[in-house]
Each structure stands twice: as C-alpha cells, then as structure tokens.
Write a protein that holds these residues in place. Sequence first.
Motif, mmCIF file in Angstrom:
data_model
loop_
_atom_site.group_PDB
_atom_site.id
_atom_site.type_symbol
_atom_site.label_atom_id
_atom_site.label_comp_id
_atom_site.label_asym_id
_atom_site.label_seq_id
_atom_site.Cartn_x
_atom_site.Cartn_y
_atom_site.Cartn_z
ATOM 1 N N GLY A 284 0.800 -1.217 0.000
ATOM 2 C CA GLY A 284 0.000 0.000 0.000
ATOM 3 C C GLY A 284 0.830 1.262 0.000
ATOM 4 N N LEU A 285 1.851 1.330 -0.862
ATOM 5 C CA LEU A 285 2.716 2.504 -0.891
ATOM 6 C C LEU A 285 1.945 3.739 -1.361
ATOM 7 C CD1 LEU A 285 5.974 1.011 -2.443
ATOM 8 C CD2 LEU A 285 5.732 1.932 -0.134
ATOM 9 N N ILE A 286 2.213 4.848 -0.693
ATOM 10 C CA ILE A 286 1.673 6.153 -1.076
ATOM 11 C C ILE A 286 2.810 7.156 -1.028
ATOM 12 C CG2 ILE A 286 -0.674 5.669 -0.259
ATOM 13 C CD1 ILE A 286 -0.025 7.165 2.301
ATOM 14 N N PRO A 287 2.691 8.306 -1.707
ATOM 15 C CA PRO A 287 3.777 9.303 -1.654
ATOM 16 C C PRO A 287 4.063 9.736 -0.217
ATOM 17 C CG PRO A 287 2.249 9.826 -3.422
ATOM 18 C CD PRO A 287 1.618 8.712 -2.633
ATOM 19 N N PRO A 288 5.329 9.687 0.208
ATOM 20 C CA PRO A 288 5.631 10.056 1.601
ATOM 21 C C PRO A 288 5.508 11.545 1.870
ATOM 22 C CG PRO A 288 7.639 9.580 0.391
ATOM 23 C CD PRO A 288 6.510 9.235 -0.519
ATOM 24 N N TYR A 289 5.649 12.372 0.832
ATOM 25 C CA TYR A 289 5.626 13.820 1.042
ATOM 26 C C TYR A 289 4.322 14.388 0.473
ATOM 27 C CZ TYR A 289 10.588 12.633 1.335
ATOM 28 O OH TYR A 289 11.787 12.045 1.652
ATOM 29 N N GLY A 290 3.615 15.104 1.319
ATOM 30 C CA GLY A 290 2.342 15.663 0.896
ATOM 31 C C GLY A 290 2.463 16.669 -0.231
ATOM 32 N N LEU A 291 3.632 17.314 -0.354
ATOM 33 C CA LEU A 291 3.820 18.332 -1.387
ATOM 34 C C LEU A 291 4.561 17.800 -2.613
ATOM 35 C CD1 LEU A 291 4.802 21.415 0.830
ATOM 36 C CD2 LEU A 291 2.547 20.731 -0.002
ATOM 37 N N ASP B 50 -1.359 6.506 6.982
ATOM 38 C CA ASP B 50 -1.196 7.480 5.908
ATOM 39 C C ASP B 50 -0.898 8.889 6.409
ATOM 40 O OD1 ASP B 50 -3.618 8.037 7.042
ATOM 41 O OD2 ASP B 50 -4.785 7.899 5.182
ATOM 42 N N ARG B 51 -0.645 9.026 7.702
ATOM 43 C CA ARG B 51 -0.357 10.355 8.243
ATOM 44 C C ARG B 51 1.112 10.559 8.592
ATOM 45 N NH1 ARG B 51 -4.264 11.415 13.164
ATOM 46 N NH2 ARG B 51 -3.355 9.394 13.752
ATOM 47 N N HIS B 52 1.896 9.490 8.635
ATOM 48 C CA HIS B 52 3.279 9.611 9.076
ATOM 49 C C HIS B 52 4.224 8.912 8.102
ATOM 50 C CE1 HIS B 52 0.921 10.121 12.819
ATOM 51 N NE2 HIS B 52 1.842 11.034 13.087
ATOM 52 N N ASP C 147 8.547 3.171 12.168
ATOM 53 C CA ASP C 147 7.422 4.099 12.025
ATOM 54 C C ASP C 147 7.811 5.385 12.750
ATOM 55 O OD1 ASP C 147 5.799 2.137 10.729
ATOM 56 O OD2 ASP C 147 5.445 1.216 12.690
ATOM 57 N N THR C 148 7.936 6.464 12.023
ATOM 58 C CA THR C 148 8.403 7.715 12.616
ATOM 59 C C THR C 148 7.222 8.588 13.018
ATOM 60 O OG1 THR C 148 8.452 9.131 10.641
ATOM 61 C CG2 THR C 148 10.269 7.559 10.925
ATOM 62 N N PRO C 149 7.444 9.542 13.894
ATOM 63 C CA PRO C 149 6.372 10.478 14.269
ATOM 64 C C PRO C 149 6.234 11.653 13.309
ATOM 65 C CG PRO C 149 8.308 10.904 15.606
ATOM 66 C CD PRO C 149 8.649 9.725 14.745
ATOM 67 N N CYS C 150 7.030 11.687 12.243
ATOM 68 C CA CYS C 150 7.029 12.829 11.331
ATOM 69 C C CYS C 150 5.828 12.774 10.398
ATOM 70 C CB CYS C 150 8.320 12.851 10.515
ATOM 71 S SG CYS C 150 9.816 13.010 11.528
ATOM 72 N N PRO C 151 5.013 13.801 10.373
ATOM 73 C CA PRO C 151 3.802 13.784 9.544
ATOM 74 C C PRO C 151 4.111 13.957 8.061
ATOM 75 C CG PRO C 151 3.984 15.874 10.704
ATOM 76 C CD PRO C 151 5.091 15.007 11.218
#
Length: 403
Positions: free
Chosen positions: A258-265, A290-292, A310-314
Amino acid sequence: MGPCAPLLLLLLLSWSWPLGGQQQHLVEYMELRLVALEERLAQCQDQSSRHAAELRDFKNKMLPLLEVAEKEREALRTEADTMAGRVDRLEREVDYWRPRTQLCPVNEKVPGGSGAKGKGRRNEKYDMVTDCGYTISQVRSMKILKRFGGSAGLWTKDPLGPAEKIYVLDGTQNDTAFVFPRLRDFTLAMAARKASRVRVPFPWVGTGQLVYGGFLYYARRPPGGPGGGGELEDTLQLIKFHLANRTVVDSSVFPAEGLIPPYGLTSDTYIDLAADEEGLWAVYATREDDRHLCLAKLDPQTLDTEQQWDTPCPRENAEAAFVICGTLYVVYNTRPASRARIQCSFDASGTLTPERAALPYFPRRYGAHASLRYNPRERQLYAWDDGYQLVYKLEMRKKEEEV
C-alpha cells in the motif's frame, strides 16, 4: 771400463728411446681427452644456462596468467554468491506475490513465506556501525548554481566515488541521466554538451534516486504498480544500475504494501532513497498509517531491508527529507511555496531526543524542494528547487549537546 762398456751403453740407449716415445703419446692422448672433456663441460654449462633462462621466461609468463586466473576465480565466486542471493530473493518475491495471483486464493497465506523475511526488524533501536554522532545545528548558507531542466529533478554527487563528478536526473519519469566530469562543466551556459548521457533500461519514478558507490539506485514502477491501477497497485521495484558497465546488477521488490507518496507536497515520489555515513536508507509511507513517514535501512549490496521504523514525522506539508548519522530530517513547506524549515527529526539509534534537535529554517528563498541529497563527504545538501540547482552548507554539532 773394459771392451764391453760401449756395447752396454748402446743397449741402454736402445731401451730408453722407445720408452720416451710411449710416454709422449700417452701425454698427448690425455691432453686430447681433457680438451674433449672441457668442451663437453662447456656445452653442459651452456645448456644449463639456456634451460635456466627458458625456465625463468616461462615463470615470468605464467605468473601474470596465474594472477589473472586467480582474479577470474574470485570474480566467478563473487558472481556465484551474487546469483545465489538473487535466486534467494526471487524465491522470496515469488512467495510475496503468490497471494496476489490466481495461483492461490486471495485469503490464503503462505506459511512461513520468505517474503516477510525481507521486511527486516521493525521499530528496534538501530546499532550504529560508525562513530558518527553529529546533528544539524543550522543551515548556514546557500549557493544557487544555475537553472537546468524542469521544475522537478535531482542533482547529486557520489559520496563514495570521484569527488568532482556531477550526476543530473531531470524529471520524475525519465530514463536518461546526465554525467558531468566536474562542477565547472555543469555551470557552463551550454552544459549539456559537456555531459555524457547514461540511459537506464527502465524509467525512474519521482525524484527519489540515489548515486552511491558507482551505482544508481532508483524506484521503478512495474506494470500495475503504484498509480497503475493493476494487481500490483501496492508494489514498487528497486533497481541497482551499474553506471560504468551500464547494466542492471540487481533488483528487488520493496517489502511494503500500500505505498503512497511520503511527502504531501511531492506527489510523484513513492520511495525517497538517501545515503549518509551509515549507508543506504529509504523514506516511504503506506496506507496503514497514511499520516506519518516510515524509514528503512537497506543493504546496498543486496537491496534487502534490514530494519524499518514508524516515525512520528507527519506527511502533511512535507516536501523532502534526508538522513545524517542515522537521523531522519524532514523538510516542510506550504502551498503556495514559502520558506522551508526542518520541523521533524527521528534518530533511529535513539541518541538524539526531540528536545535536543534543532529545527532550523533554510536561507530565505521562497521555493519548493523537489529533492534534497546529503553528501557526507562534504557535509552539504544538493537541492533541486523549481528548476534551480542549489547547494546548502550545514553547520553540525554533537547529538549530546543542548540546542
């Protein structure tokens, strides 16, 4: 003396004359034999010298051949070990894909499947392999080199290769990289003429590529991969490409579903590869959270995943990231683009706590980073900002020091 004395003297002379002639013949005969023997000895010495020279020449000819044979034997042994690793990995990939094909029911799980083995340990403390203990204090300065290519791309150096060579990968779906012999050639007005072009067999996806140790590591979207809408919607393949030989030496399915782009921008990048003093890393995200962001430590030789976190970075408003001394630094921005800042860090070794981590701004420039590549040899960041190629110099401090 008497009347018989002359007769006796004559008899003695007649006896001594033949005896003297025999001795002379014997001496001459011995001299001839000695001369012949000396000639034979000289011939033996010549033959021995010639044979010794021939043997020496043969040895000198054979030694390089033996060295070549030894090197070829070691190369064959290494190739055999590599092939054994690839066969093992292919077996794991078959086990990994089997539940997604018609060969097995969808809800069937492969008992003890080796596909899960490639995922590595999760959320365990990372043991540093070097004595690197630095963290960012501030982004000290910025230098704009030039404008080359489109709005998204990657430019970098090989931290383990030649110090001057520049690699430029323009675009998010391309198959041709530019290689410049030195930075000065890249900054010229007609830079593309000075570059050699390296074409890869499969186009890369996004801007998460990495040049490390003479190899180009990049993510490839297989048919039906992320964004393809097929059965392999949640898979992505890592490629290890030899830049000198221009051949694919290894590949591996990245063990995350279930890979998704890690960076929202930055919506085109699904796996962002990074290198630091510790080796090779991967930044990614999945639908499971999907938030971190997630972080993985990779083996650069086999592409196996050694550990995952699993990091805490959003993900929200994240635009890029990089790794220094085992610590992930995530850069955030806004839309429209404004001044970028490091707002989250995650130390896989647990040495740097959030309270001691600096959160510096980048030098004032209102743009968007399509990629950031850290060079541990120079302690600099190579950035691609809306088509501009930038260099950031970093100021470091010990992880144990207070901000």
